[in-house]
Structure formats: C-alpha cells, structure tokens
Design an enzyme around this catalytic site. Structure first.
Site, PDB file in Angstrom:
ATOM      1  CG  ASP A  43      -0.213  -0.317   2.501  1.00 17.78           C
ATOM      2  OD1 ASP A  43       0.975   0.073   2.625  1.00 17.78           O
ATOM      3  OD2 ASP A  43      -0.813  -0.951   3.382  1.00 17.78           O
ATOM      4  CG  ASP A  45       0.960   3.684   4.671  1.00 23.19           C
ATOM      5  OD1 ASP A  45      -0.232   3.417   4.449  1.00 23.19           O
ATOM      6  OD2 ASP A  45       1.763   2.840   5.131  1.00 23.19           O
ATOM      7  CG  ASP A 126       8.705   1.271  12.908  1.00 20.89           C
ATOM      8  OD1 ASP A 126       9.064   1.954  11.928  1.00 20.89           O
ATOM      9  OD2 ASP A 126       7.895   0.322  12.801  1.00 20.89           O
TER      10      ASP A 126
HETATM   11  P1  ATP Z   1       3.735  -2.789   5.438  1.00 18.10           P
HETATM   12  O1  ATP Z   1       4.400  -3.105   4.142  1.00 18.10           O
HETATM   13  O2  ATP Z   1       3.474  -3.983   6.285  1.00 18.10           O
HETATM   14  O3  ATP Z   1       2.537  -1.874   5.303  1.00 18.10           O
HETATM   15  P2  ATP Z   1       4.822  -0.523   6.795  1.00 18.10           P
HETATM   16  O4  ATP Z   1       6.210  -0.202   7.288  1.00 18.10           O
HETATM   17  O5  ATP Z   1       4.248   0.426   5.779  1.00 18.10           O
HETATM   18  O6  ATP Z   1       4.871  -1.983   6.264  1.00 18.10           O
HETATM   19  P3  ATP Z   1       2.537   0.153   8.408  1.00 18.10           P
HETATM   20  O7  ATP Z   1       1.941  -0.585   9.546  1.00 18.10           O
HETATM   21  O8  ATP Z   1       1.734   0.406   7.201  1.00 18.10           O
HETATM   22  O9  ATP Z   1       3.878  -0.625   8.056  1.00 18.10           O
HETATM   23  O10 ATP Z   1       3.053   1.532   9.012  1.00 18.10           O
HETATM   24  C1  ATP Z   1       3.400   2.645   8.187  1.00 18.10           C
HETATM   25  C2  ATP Z   1       4.574   3.399   8.812  1.00 18.10           C
HETATM   26  O11 ATP Z   1       4.186   3.905  10.099  1.00 18.10           O
HETATM   27  C3  ATP Z   1       5.812   2.558   9.092  1.00 18.10           C
HETATM   28  O12 ATP Z   1       6.610   2.439   7.941  1.00 18.10           O
HETATM   29  C4  ATP Z   1       6.484   3.339  10.191  1.00 18.10           C
HETATM   30  O13 ATP Z   1       7.173   4.465   9.681  1.00 18.10           O
HETATM   31  C5  ATP Z   1       5.290   3.848  11.000  1.00 18.10           C
HETATM   32  N1  ATP Z   1       4.951   2.930  12.101  1.00 18.10           N
HETATM   33  C6  ATP Z   1       4.079   1.891  12.071  1.00 18.10           C
HETATM   34  N2  ATP Z   1       4.006   1.281  13.263  1.00 18.10           N
HETATM   35  C7  ATP Z   1       4.830   1.964  14.086  1.00 18.10           C
HETATM   36  C8  ATP Z   1       5.182   1.833  15.472  1.00 18.10           C
HETATM   37  N3  ATP Z   1       4.669   0.868  16.218  1.00 18.10           N
HETATM   38  N4  ATP Z   1       6.061   2.730  15.971  1.00 18.10           N
HETATM   39  C9  ATP Z   1       6.578   3.737  15.221  1.00 18.10           C
HETATM   40  N5  ATP Z   1       6.293   3.897  13.921  1.00 18.10           N
HETATM   41  C10 ATP Z   1       5.427   3.038  13.345  1.00 18.10           C
HETATM   42 MG    MG Z   2       2.180   0.342   5.051  1.00 19.73          MG
END
Ligand code: ATP
Ligand code: MG
Length: 424
Positions: A43, A45, A126
């Site tokens: 996705d 974001d 994170d």
């Molecule tokens: P995915 O491919 O699984 O979506 P993602 O890294 O984009 O991986 P998301 O859960 O969509 O994961 O989160 C989007 C962003 O928000 C992350 O890339 C990170 O920067 C931030 N994020 C998500 N969870 C946390 C957390 N628990 N603490 C700090 N930052 C977070």
């Molecule tokens: Mg994501």
C-alpha cells in the site's frame, strides 16, 4: 524504472490536492522502503502537514473519513473500496504529556496525536528504513533524516533512537523488526538485536488486539514461514505464540512450517486465496490433527461425535493469547474437519457442495506438498464449483487403510509424515 513513476496515480492525485492547498505531503514508510528494495509495495501511505480535519476539509466528508483514537488519521477514498491512509506529521510526546495521558492502549502505548514538523515525524517512526519520505510532486526526491538510505543499502534494521527505549515504549516494534528481517533477508543492527534478546519476553505487554492484527498482516505476506522462523531464532516465538512454539521442533511443527512455506510459494505465484480463516487454519491443521488423533495410529482421527467440540477446543488452545473471534474459530474448524474425509475420498460429492470446500481442498493441497504425499491425491478432487469425478481424493493405498486402535495405551509413534505425538 524510477521509483516515482511506480507510485499509484491515485496516491499522486491525493498528494497533489494537498500540496495545491499549501500543505506538505509525501509518500512515506513501507512503500518507499519496498520500492528501494525492488519489491512491489502493498500500500502507499501518505504523510502530510495537514491535520486530519484539514485533510477532510480538502477532500470533503464523502471522500474522507477520520479514524482512530490513539492514532488519529484520515482515510481518503480513491474508489468505493480503496482508500489511502493519510497521517499527520507527529512528534514524540514529552515526558509530561505522556504522564498526563489516561487513554493508553495497553500498558505502554500512549496517545500519539501530538502534531509536529516532518523532521519530528521522522524521529518518532520505528526504524530508519521506515522513515523515508518520497516527494512525488516537488524536487526533493527521497528525504532522509535518520540514515535510512544507507541502512536500506546495507539491508539493516535499526531503531530510530535507543533500541531499548523504543521497544519498551511499544513492544510490537520487536515483531515489526523481525518481520522486516524475515521478509527482506535483512539483518538487525547490533544494538537492535541485543535489545530484542533482552526484551522479547515483554511482547505480551502490547495489546492483544494489536498483536493479532500484526499476525494477520504477517499472513498477508508471502513470507509468513520465514518471518516466524526469524521470530523463533530471536526468542520471540515462545512468548508471542506459545501454541506454535510448543510444536515447533516436533513433527507437527515441521509439517506446519512446510505448509506455511508451500502457502508462501503459492502466494508468490498469485495462486492462493486471501481468506484470513484459511491463513489461520494452515499452521493450525497439524496441531489439531495431532491432538484429535492421540489414541489413534492412523493419519487422521476417526470420526466421533465429540470431534467438533474437541476441534474447537484445540484451535483455541493453538491461538491461546490472541483474540480469535468465534466466527473465525467456526470457519477454521469447518475447513480443518473437511481435510480427513477429502483425503480419504469419503463423501466428496457432498463436501464439494459446502461453502468451505475450496478452502478444505486448499489445506489438503498444502498438507500433501508439506508431507510429500503423492500429488495424484489431489488430481481427482473436483475444482471448486465443478462436479465430482469418481475415485476423487483417496489417500495413497498404503495410507488408506483404516487406522487400527492400539492394543496398548501407549501406541508406537506413527511415521513422521503422519503427525505423531507432540503435546501442546
Ligand atoms: P507494510 O508493508 O506492512 O505496510 P509498513 O512499514 O508500511 O509496512 P505500516 O503498519 O503500514 O507498516 O506503518 C506505516 C509506517 O508507520 C511505518 O513504515 C512506520 O514508519 C510507521 N509505524 C508503524 N508502526 C509503528 C510503530 N509501532 N512505531 C513507530 N512507527 C510506526
Ligand atoms: Mg504500510
């Protein structure tokens, strides 16, 4: 291909509208990371300087919903069933702000709705590889405040700030770190690795709902087997998922891992259903069969009237520590209980009419692959929606014999591929 051109047009359009209204807006997080690693993002974001209410003012109530309490954000719809998450730049709350909160989610998560500037937003993310911003409209390219580009190059997962503090604030981050390692064959930075080995026992301080959510997200990837192996290597599995950890080194655990890997291969080829219940049923099947066939030396349990109840009980014990909704437990049970008769070629016509036939058949396919049974077993099972052919299913001859009840209470363990004993 330049990564900017790989961004979905609908996401670019949302960013353009926000910038036309004098807000900053960028693609952020997993999408930038995945594109740099040469993978297709799940996705896109978006991070912006606009507050959720300002985002709603730009797109209107019909197209924008504000969601969340702990972490408020806007969903901007591109089509009826597809939306983009638009989050406002945030900063780390100060110690005083954290103490003043009474709306914590779980033990250690505080409300995360203190808005800030993009530099501050990067600091509260994170990992460095998750804190990269892609400017798709202007000319800033990839904006990196934390050294994420270098870590992407070295395939290194590193917390932003002190690892121990960041994992104590939010233990779910440990699981997120190991997910990155398992998915992208990355390594942990030494400080990050040491903090996980010290704090992995605290994963259960996170809210059960968030952990279940992360588990479902792991099952949405095509690397679930590798991610769970990584969790096991770093000591997280036994606290995170005691049910799976209890069988990990035993034959049912090896079959479960084999089924997950077979499922991952099928997902990579686009040849696997996205059903959540099927994903949850996959590693659960060997565990349940092992419990149900305790007094039996056959491949599968003999049917008896208590099996429905026992099966539900075994599923709940496998997922002990997660909140499995009743409706999911019932669906997992229906799928799992379909596998023995399909494999034995019993009542195929009847089963093929059942709504969960396609999933029971899929589970059997993964089991056949994991146990290296004769693939001919699958050939005669009708495709979902097609009439049955005679001789459908049927275990290979040797396995088809009715299992005999053991004479002694302690029966000889069955062959490896027949899921011998391993108590939960
Ligand atoms: P995915 O491919 O699984 O979506 P993602 O890294 O984009 O991986 P998301 O859960 O969509 O994961 O989160 C989007 C962003 O928000 C992350 O890339 C990170 O920067 C931030 N994020 C998500 N969870 C946390 C957390 N628990 N603490 C700090 N930052 C977070
Ligand atoms: Mg994501």
């Amino acid at each position: 291909m330049p990564i900017r051109s790989q961004i979905r047009p609908a996401a670019v359009e949302i960013i353009r509208r926000l910038t036309q209204n004098n807000y900053e807006a960028y693609i952020v997080g997993g999408a930038v990371r995945d594109l740099l690693l040469g993978r297709t993002p799940k996705d896109f974001d978006i991070a912006t300087s606009a507050t959720p209410e300002q985002v709603r003012a730009v797109f209107g109530r019909g197209r924008c919903h504000i969601i969340g309490r702990r972490f408020k954000l806007a969903h901007v719809f591109a089509a009826r069933d597809s939306y983009y998450e638009v989050s406002t730049f945030r900063r780390q709350p100060t110690a005083d702000e954290r103490c003043a909160r009474d709306d914590d989610d779980g033990v250690v998560i505080w409300s995360d709705n203190e808005y800030g500037a993009i530099e501050e937003d990067a600091q509260r993310r994170d990992f460095t590889v998750n804190a990269l911003y892609l400017d798709v409209i202007g000319d800033r390219g990839i904006i990196d405040f934390t050294g994420g580009l270098k870590d992407i190059e070295q395939r290194m997962v590193r917390t932003i700030g002190q690892a121990e503090t960041r994992f104590t604030e939010d233990p779910v981050r440990m699981l997120r770190a190991l997910k990155l390692v398992g998915m992208h064959q990355m390594t942990l930075a030494p400080e990050t690795e040491a903090a996980i080995s010290r704090l992995c026992g605290r994963i259960r301080q996170a809210s059960v709902a968030r952990l279940f959510d992360e588990l479902l997200k792991i099952f949405q990837t095509d690397c679930a087997g590798a991610i769970l192996q990584t969790c096991r290597q770093h000591g997280l599995l036994s606290t995170l998922w005691p049910g799976l950890a209890s069988i990990w080194d035993k034959p049912p655990g090896r079959i479960a891992l084999g089924m997950l890997q077979a499922r991952d291969r099928a997902t990579k080829k686009g040849d696997y259903s996205t059903s959540r219940a099927l994903a949850l049923a996959t590693p659960c099947l060997p565990y349940v069969m092992n419990i149900l066939r305790t007094h039996d030396n056959g491949v599968f349990p003999l049917w008896d009237s208590t099996m429905n109840k026992q099966c539900g009980h075994a599923i709940r014990s496998f997922y002990d520590g997660f909140v499995l909704p009743h409706v999911l437990t019932a669906r997992i049970r229906a799928m799992i209980l379909m596998v023995p008769p399909l494999a034995e070629g019993v009542q195929i016509d009847y089963l093929a009419q059942q709504p969960d036939y396609k999933y029971g058949r899929e589970l059997l396919r993964l089991l056949v692959e994991s146990c290296r049974w004769d693939p001919a077993l699958m050939q005669n099972l009708p495709e979902p929606g097609q009439p049955a052919t005679s001789g459908a299913g049927r275990l290979p001859r040797k396995r088809r014999r009715r299992p005999r009840r053991p004479r002694q209470p302690e029966a000889e363990p069955a062959a490896e591929a027949t899921m011998p004993d391993a108590s939960p």
